[in-house]
Design an enzyme around this catalytic site. Structure first.
Site, PDB file in Angstrom:
ATOM      1  N   ASP A   1       6.100   8.395 -11.564  1.00  0.00           N
ATOM      2  CA  ASP A   1       6.452   7.829 -10.254  1.00  0.00           C
ATOM      3  C   ASP A   1       7.371   6.620 -10.420  1.00  0.00           C
ATOM      4  O   ASP A   1       7.157   5.568  -9.813  1.00  0.00           O
ATOM      5  CB  ASP A   1       5.187   7.427  -9.492  1.00  0.00           C
ATOM      6  CG  ASP A   1       5.435   7.287  -7.985  1.00  0.00           C
ATOM      7  OD1 ASP A   1       6.458   7.807  -7.508  1.00  0.00           O
ATOM      8  OD2 ASP A   1       4.614   6.669  -7.297  1.00  0.00           O
TER       9      ASP A   1
ATOM     10  N   GLN B   1       0.841  -1.186   0.000  1.00  0.00           N
ATOM     11  CA  GLN B   1       0.000   0.000   0.000  1.00  0.00           C
ATOM     12  C   GLN B   1       0.871   1.229   0.000  1.00  0.00           C
ATOM     13  O   GLN B   1       1.997   1.213   0.504  1.00  0.00           O
ATOM     14  CB  GLN B   1      -0.953  -0.003   1.197  1.00  0.00           C
ATOM     15  CG  GLN B   1      -0.314  -0.275   2.549  1.00  0.00           C
ATOM     16  CD  GLN B   1      -1.354  -0.455   3.638  1.00  0.00           C
ATOM     17  OE1 GLN B   1      -2.338   0.254   3.678  1.00  0.00           O
ATOM     18  NE2 GLN B   1      -1.141  -1.399   4.526  1.00  0.00           N
ATOM     19  N   GLY B   2       0.348   2.285  -0.615  1.00  0.00           N
ATOM     20  CA  GLY B   2       1.112   3.517  -0.733  1.00  0.00           C
ATOM     21  C   GLY B   2       0.186   4.691  -0.933  1.00  0.00           C
ATOM     22  O   GLY B   2      -1.006   4.655  -0.595  1.00  0.00           O
ATOM     23  N   GLY B   3       0.727   5.756  -1.509  1.00  0.00           N
ATOM     24  CA  GLY B   3      -0.026   6.980  -1.683  1.00  0.00           C
ATOM     25  C   GLY B   3      -1.201   6.844  -2.632  1.00  0.00           C
ATOM     26  O   GLY B   3      -2.182   7.574  -2.527  1.00  0.00           O
ATOM     27  N   GLN B   4      -1.118   5.899  -3.588  1.00  0.00           N
ATOM     28  CA  GLN B   4      -2.186   5.764  -4.575  1.00  0.00           C
ATOM     29  C   GLN B   4      -3.273   4.781  -4.156  1.00  0.00           C
ATOM     30  O   GLN B   4      -4.345   4.770  -4.735  1.00  0.00           O
ATOM     31  CB  GLN B   4      -1.581   5.309  -5.925  1.00  0.00           C
ATOM     32  CG  GLN B   4      -0.598   6.301  -6.537  1.00  0.00           C
ATOM     33  CD  GLN B   4      -1.220   7.643  -6.822  1.00  0.00           C
ATOM     34  OE1 GLN B   4      -2.390   7.731  -7.179  1.00  0.00           O
ATOM     35  NE2 GLN B   4      -0.456   8.701  -6.647  1.00  0.00           N
ATOM     36  N   GLY B   5      -3.014   3.947  -3.149  1.00  0.00           N
ATOM     37  CA  GLY B   5      -4.028   2.995  -2.731  1.00  0.00           C
ATOM     38  C   GLY B   5      -3.422   1.701  -2.207  1.00  0.00           C
ATOM     39  O   GLY B   5      -2.232   1.635  -1.904  1.00  0.00           O
TER      40      GLY B   5
ATOM     41  N   VAL C   1      -2.944  -2.559  -2.762  1.00  0.00           N
ATOM     42  CA  VAL C   1      -2.925  -3.624  -3.769  1.00  0.00           C
ATOM     43  C   VAL C   1      -3.138  -4.964  -3.067  1.00  0.00           C
ATOM     44  O   VAL C   1      -2.446  -5.292  -2.101  1.00  0.00           O
ATOM     45  CB  VAL C   1      -1.588  -3.644  -4.546  1.00  0.00           C
ATOM     46  CG1 VAL C   1      -1.607  -4.760  -5.587  1.00  0.00           C
ATOM     47  CG2 VAL C   1      -1.356  -2.301  -5.227  1.00  0.00           C
TER      48      VAL C   1
END
Length: 494
Positions: A289, A172-176, A178
């Protein structure tokens, strides 16, 4: 000689036999019909109730309204006490059954209304997120096919992820977030659950989705499909099972998995994928990115560029885009950071940081290092300017790589890290340079062994003329060889 309803036994004195009537019979057992049934009901009257004579015996029973065995020597007959017609247990049982029936009906109505509400909500999200109609319209404009991007239902992806169980999270990160999902046909996929999407950007999102679904490059993670039935669209990608490049460079236990040749090949494959996105896709795609955690590796250590959540499509007649700055600290293009002008050279800068990671084994940004070493791009370019390159190169790279090869890759990384975007190479130029270097390594695998500088100096006292000739020919075969490098400039304020 014994007649019916009698039995025969040996005589008491031991000679002959003796006949006796059976129990319940009396008479002369030696005569025909001599043993007659005794009517106990008349003679002894053994019952207190109803007596029924039977051959050799009798039966007692109680009259209606009483209970017992009807025998004088038994329980006799006692009157039956009538129970109340409506017992309390019957009332409780009736109330309970009625309550359960009412509860069942209410539950059925609740779940029916809930499913109807969910169905309407899915339809609403489907329409708000673009839906199939928008897909069909955009695909028809591009003469595509609706099958190029599979449309999944919300239920399909819930089952695939065990209702988005935490154990299925891959990252998981800034975009959502997985998730690892398993479809009904046992295909393993990666399902990306993005953050809340701005509704004004829905059409742009769909446009990017269609472009990405049409990308067919072996070094780009393939987009399989999407789901529009949730508040934010879900993206379904192919599953790449060998972790990220960052894992194999930085994570404990992975450090020794990547040889110098594998690192160089991964760099070339990544550069080739970015070159494809910049120059050969149907519309130019800027990743925005690029970092080692967004480069996945399969079981053969083949690179797969992933995570296009921050990507942007560039119209054919535009050379740059003004966008809200997005990216990851340590990889972010300083020119883009200050101007918000997005070009393909921003991806080039981020790729330069990845190259520096591959060479040094250091993280792009680490507050555990000294202050002047925290930012890898600054530390790397400073080491090159101060001729301290080999002091920061990863030990395995030093042991396996040819010094000239290492220098060439390092100088390519330094050119990618130049402050001004116009001074950086394009991804196509970087890919061609790395491809040329790989071809030389494949053609002359013995170069790394027989032309090692330290070995040559220790064994021969000086480098052999044969090695010098090979290294010179290798360098001249590339557009930007070591002999033609322009010194790297570090501008103040960076």
């Amino acid at each position: 000689m014994c007649q019916e309803n009698s039995n025969c036994t040996d005589a008491e004195n031991g000679n002959g036999y003796q006949c006796r009537c059976l129990e319940g019979f009396q008479g002369n057992p030696y005569l025909q019909n001599g043993c007659q049934d005794i009517n106990e009901c008349v003679i002894s009257q053994p019952c207190v109730g109803i007596c029924t004579n039977l051959p050799g015996t009798y039966n007692c029973s109680c009259p209606e309204g009483s209970q017992g065995d009807g025998r004088k020597d038994g329980k006799g007959c006692t009157p039956i006490i009538h129970e109340k017609r409506f017992r309390s247990i019957d009332v409780v049982l009736g109330v309970s059954i009625s309550f359960l029936l009412v509860l069942l009906v209410v539950s059925w109505l609740y779940w029916g209304l809930r499913e109807r509400k969910i169905s309407r909500q899915r339809e609403k999200f489907f329409l708000e997120n673009g839906g199939r109609l928008m897909l069909q319209r955009l695909l028809s404009e591009r003469k595509g096919s609706i099958e190029s991007a599979r449309i999944f239902t919300d239920e399909e992806l819930k089952k695939a992820t065990d209702h988005y169980n935490e154990s299925r999270i891959l990252g998981q990160g800034g975009q959502g977030i997985v998730y690892r999902g398993i479809l009904l046909d046992n295909t393993v996929v990666a399902i990306k659950k993005a953050k809340v999407l701005d509704r004004s950007q829905v059409e742009e999102f769909i446009n990017e989705l269609i472009i990405l679904s049409q990308i067919n490059h072996r070094n780009v993670v393939k987009l399989i499909g999407c789901c529009f039935e949730t508040e934010v669209p879900l993206l379904v990608y192919e599953f790449v099972n060998n972790g990220t490049l960052a894992d194999h460079i930085h994570k404990c236990g992975y450090e020794n998995t990547l040889s110098w040749k594998a690192r160089l090949r991964i760099a070339g494959e990544t550069a080739g994928a970015l070159s494809y996105l910049h120059f050969d896709a149907s519309a130019q795609i800027l990743h925005r990115d690029i970092k080692s955690t967004n480069i996945l590796l399969d079981e053969n250590f083949t690179a797969k560029v992933a995570d296009f959540g921050a990507s942007r499509l560039v119209p054919l007649d535009w050379t740059q885009l003004t966008t809200l700055v997005q990216g990851t600290l340590g990889y972010l293009d300083p020119e883009y950071f200050h101007s918000s002008q997005l070009t393909e050279k921003s991806d080039v800068y981020s790729f330069g940081v990845v190259l520096a990671e591959l060479l040094t084994g250091l993280r792009a940004l680490s507050f555990e290092r000294a202050e002047n070493e925290r930012n890898l791009s600054l530390y790397f370019t400073s080491a090159i300017k101060g001729e301290r390159l080999f002091e920061i190169i990863d030990l395995r790279v030093l042991n396996e790589g040819n010094p000239e090869e290492i220098k060439e890759v390092a100088m390519l990384a330094s050119r990618c890290l130049r402050v001004k975007g116009e001074d950086r190479p394009t991804m196509k130029e970087a890919a061609m340079e790395l491809e040329g270097l790989m071809r030389v390594m494949d053609r002359h695998p013995w170069v790394n062994q027989s032309c090692d500088l330290e070995e040559s100096e220790h064994l021969l006292g000086e480098r052999s003329s044969e090695c010098d000739g090979i290294l010179k020919s290798n360098a001249s075969g590339n557009a930007d060889s070591i002999s033609n490098q322009v010194p790297f400039e570090i501008e103040s304020g960076r």
